[in-house]
Design an enzyme around this catalytic site. Structure first.
Site, short mmCIF file in Angstrom:
data_model
loop_
_atom_site.label_atom_id
_atom_site.label_comp_id
_atom_site.label_asym_id
_atom_site.label_seq_id
_atom_site.Cartn_x
_atom_site.Cartn_y
_atom_site.Cartn_z
CG HIS A 313 -1.78 1.16 1.41
ND1 HIS A 313 -3.13 1.14 1.13
CD2 HIS A 313 -1.52 2.42 1.87
CE1 HIS A 313 -3.65 2.33 1.40
NE2 HIS A 313 -2.69 3.13 1.86
CD GLU A 314 1.81 3.64 3.68
OE1 GLU A 314 2.12 4.74 3.18
OE2 GLU A 314 0.73 3.45 4.26
CG HIS A 317 0.32 6.30 -0.66
ND1 HIS A 317 -0.83 6.74 -1.29
CD2 HIS A 317 -0.09 5.75 0.52
CE1 HIS A 317 -1.88 6.47 -0.53
NE2 HIS A 317 -1.45 5.86 0.57
#
Length: 400
Positions: A313-314, A317
């Protein structure tokens, strides 16, 4: 063993896959002059009744539901009273704005009502809620600014901001291979991840970004290669990576904008990680990177967050993706055309969820939502295109 804040405390829960019972994280030790946060219990899966807006114009706005009392209904459903005060079920998330301002936001319907407050004024958090995946929530204007920067960079380099056209012209058979410098921050034994654990996390990243985690999941065209692994013993960095982020990164960062610096530490129970966006990689190079809680790696100790998907997920980003619930039910959502609009983040692993009237069911299995790890399994083709566009614009000088 250590508590979620890195202080001595109760042992963390044993790793196992998600179940009907919610995650239980150890209580964090109190900061000087503060109070400890309570252990997190299960959150009820979000219901399937849509509470979002109808079809959206580019300017956003409009009613939250068709009913005349829709605003009050949506506000109450989200746990925020019509007078603007927060009820016990308000869906508060820890966020970190693009300009560095910490705040709390209650998301309601299409984002018509937004409540922002500095951390010192934030009401007590509901201990039954899951931790937020990260602090990377953005205001609409911030997301628009990041997308505008992407389009300017693409136009300056390729003469157009048409991401699909650039992708057709530039995409090659071989994937983009990103070198990873893995920094395990430790306090004695705590946080001292083994090389085998790190290699499992890299394998998880490769599986997720190649589309091997779910039927119909897109191959983003990105792969990861472990280029370096080190353990750094520093109790202050380990316990408060948010407070010492700049100092930690300045000392340990390696490589340029095309190298992923991935740090693990005791991030905590309120959030599991945080990341920079590619738009800032060249202006603030040593701050570039991803920080995740060491207990959320593949095979880690955090119940429901032990598949390694916090890193997935990170890194999303870091590669230019927003949350799927960005802008709620309002145009343009997360600025990716093939991710359905979503009013609020997913909690737990519901069988189904549809919070906006239009555009299909919520993307609760998407890696850029907030579901439990066992519920996550895919990126979309549009997200893959955005990743490749961001890479060409900000993280490579030659294009891929």
């Amino acid at each position: 063993m250590l508590s979620a804040s890195g202080e001595p405390g109760a042992p963390p829960p044993s790793p196992h896959t998600a179940s009907a019972t919610g995650p239980t994280a150890p209580a964090s030790a109190p900061e000087p002059g503060g109070t400890a946060s309570a252990p997190r219990a299960a959150s009820a899966p979000y219901g399937s009744a849509p509470v979002g807006s109808g079809p959206r114009a580019a300017s956003g706005g409009g009613p939250i539901t068709p009913a005349s009392d829709a605003r009050a209904a949506a506000v109450v459903a989200a746990g925020v009273r019509p007078d603007g005060s927060c009820g016990p079920d308000a869906r508060r998330r820890g966020v970190h704005s693009y300009d560095g301002t910490d705040a709390a936001r209650a998301l309601v319907g299409g984002g018509v009502l937004g409540i922002w407050a500095p951390p010192s004024l934030e009401p007590p958090r509901d201990p039954s809620r899951d931790p937020a995946r990260d602090r990377a929530a953005l205001r609409t204007s911030q997301a628009d600014t990041l997308i505008a920067a992407l389009h300017r960079a693409l136009t300056g380099r390729f003469g157009t901001a048409d991401e699909a056209a650039i992708d057709r012209a530039e995409r090659r058979a071989a994937p983009i291979v990103i070198p990873v410098r893995f920094h395990a921050i430790a306090d004695g034994y705590a946080g001292r991840l083994t090389r085998a654990t790190v290699e499992r996390q890299i394998a998880t990243l490769n599986d997720a970004y190649s589309g091997r985690r779910g039927t119909g999941a897109a191959d983003t065209g990105v792969r990861f290669r472990l280029a370096g692994y080190e353990v750094t013993s520093n109790p202050a960095w380990f316990r408060r990576p948010d407070r010492y982020e700049r100092q930690m990164k300045s000392a340990l960062h390696h490589g340029g904008p095309g190298t992923l610096n991935l740090y693990t530490a005791a991030v905590g129970v309120k959030v599991l990680g945080f990341s920079t966006y590619p738009q800032s990689a060249r202006d603030r190079p040593t701050e570039d990177g991803v920080v995740i809680d060491y207990r959320s790696v593949t095979g880690g100790e955090y119940r429901h967050y032990d598949h390694g998907y916090t890193a997935v997920h990170e890194v999303g980003h870091w590669l230019g993706l927003f949350h799927t619930f960005e802008n709620g039910c309002d145009h343009p959502g997360d600025h990716v055309a093939d991710t359905p609009y979503e009013a609020v983040p997913t909690e737990g692993c519901p069988r189904s969820k549809d919070t906006c009237w239009d555009d299909g069911a919520d993307p609760l299995h998407n890696f850029m939502d907030y579901a439990w790890d066992a519920c996550m399994r895919e990126f979309t083709p549009g997200q893959g295109r955005r990743i490749r566009s961001s890479w060409r614009a900000f993280r490579t000088a030659s294009g891929n």
